[in-house]
Design a protein around this motif. Structure first.
Motif, short mmCIF file in Angstrom:
data_model
loop_
_atom_site.label_atom_id
_atom_site.label_comp_id
_atom_site.label_asym_id
_atom_site.label_seq_id
_atom_site.Cartn_x
_atom_site.Cartn_y
_atom_site.Cartn_z
N UNK A 93 0.88 -1.10 -0.03
CA UNK A 93 -0.16 0.00 0.00
C UNK A 93 1.05 1.31 0.03
N UNK A 94 0.24 2.27 -0.65
CA UNK A 94 0.98 3.45 -0.29
C UNK A 94 0.22 4.62 0.71
N UNK A 95 0.95 4.99 1.58
CA UNK A 95 0.17 6.02 2.49
C UNK A 95 -0.26 7.10 1.99
N UNK A 96 -1.20 7.53 2.30
CA UNK A 96 -2.01 8.85 1.95
C UNK A 96 -0.98 9.99 2.36
N UNK A 97 -0.49 9.75 3.69
CA UNK A 97 0.28 10.91 4.19
C UNK A 97 1.63 10.18 4.92
N UNK A 98 2.79 10.54 4.50
CA UNK A 98 3.88 10.22 5.08
C UNK A 98 4.36 11.02 6.28
#
Length: 228
Positions: free
Chosen positions: A119-124
């Motif tokens: 998955x790719x986080x919405x916010x890092x």
């Protein structure tokens, strides 16, 4: 005693948390094997099963914390906020060195057998960032277990979600063993950093049913122990 707006989802070997405010629910880590079912049951028993999950907060990238994140986000439409430095874990390509290569091998097998979805986080997230949810949370970078391992501090309640900073099981409380850590020396320094916060309690992911106040006392005792 656990707060009315905070739910601990207990699972074999690992717990995770649900926070509730006037807008909805926020899941902190996604649990491991069977975590989604345990989450549904816990929400139903608390009477929160009709509330919407708005966000998923990740403390670090080990598989027992992120196995269900992609599925939970897909089902709920929730955003994902996660430490920037553990991005390789979310993508399923983390590398391990030294004793921790044991964990790397186990995770590689686990990702395949358990159907891990990257998955790719919405916010890092980085140290000092804030999340305007619940009673307010600040990101506290506590590296050592992983590069990005982070706690989440609520200043107004003096509570720290300390993730895998230590395991809290009475006299068997301990820091995570070397095979699970990027750098075990950093774990101890991160524990000292955590204890500089104004705290009334801590909430670990690997713990018994003791109160946050008791967990905090165990962490203090652990840091004073000559074994560490």
């Amino acid at each position: 005693m656990m707060r009315d707006d905070l739910l601990q989802v207990r699972a074999p070997g690992i717990n995770f948390y649900v926070l509730r405010d006037s807008k909805g629910l926020y899941v902190m880590d996604g649990g491991f094997i069977g975590g989604r079912g345990l989450l549904r049951r816990a929400l139903r028993e608390r009477g929160w099963d009709k509330d919407r999950i708005l966000g998923i907060i990740v403390t670090h990238g080990h598989l027992d914390h992120i196995l269900n994140v992609a599925s939970l986000a897909e089902e709920s439409g929730a955003w994902i906020a996660a430490p920037r430095l553990d991005m390789a874990h979310y993508e399923g390509r983390a590398s391990y060195r030294g004793a921790a290569r044991v964990t790397g091998c186990l995770e590689a097998v686990g990702r395949s057998l358990l159907g891990f979805r990257p998955f790719t986080p919405t916010r890092l997230l980085d140290d000092g960032d804030t999340l305007d949810i619940w009673h307010g949370l600040a990101v506290i970078h506590l590296p050592g277990h992983t590069a990005g391992h982070s706690g989440f501090y609520c200043a107004s309640l003096k509570l720290l979600f300390c993730a895998d900073l230590f395991a809290s099981y009475g006299r068997w409380s301990h820091f995570p063993p070397a095979i699970l850590n990027m750098d075990s020396q950093l774990v101890r320094r991160s524990a000292a950093k955590a204890l500089k916060l104004d705290l009334s309690g801590v909430l670990p992911n690997h713990a018994d049913t003791a109160s946050p106040e008791v967990h905090l006392e165990r962490l203090k005792q652990l840091l004073r122990s000559p074994m560490y």
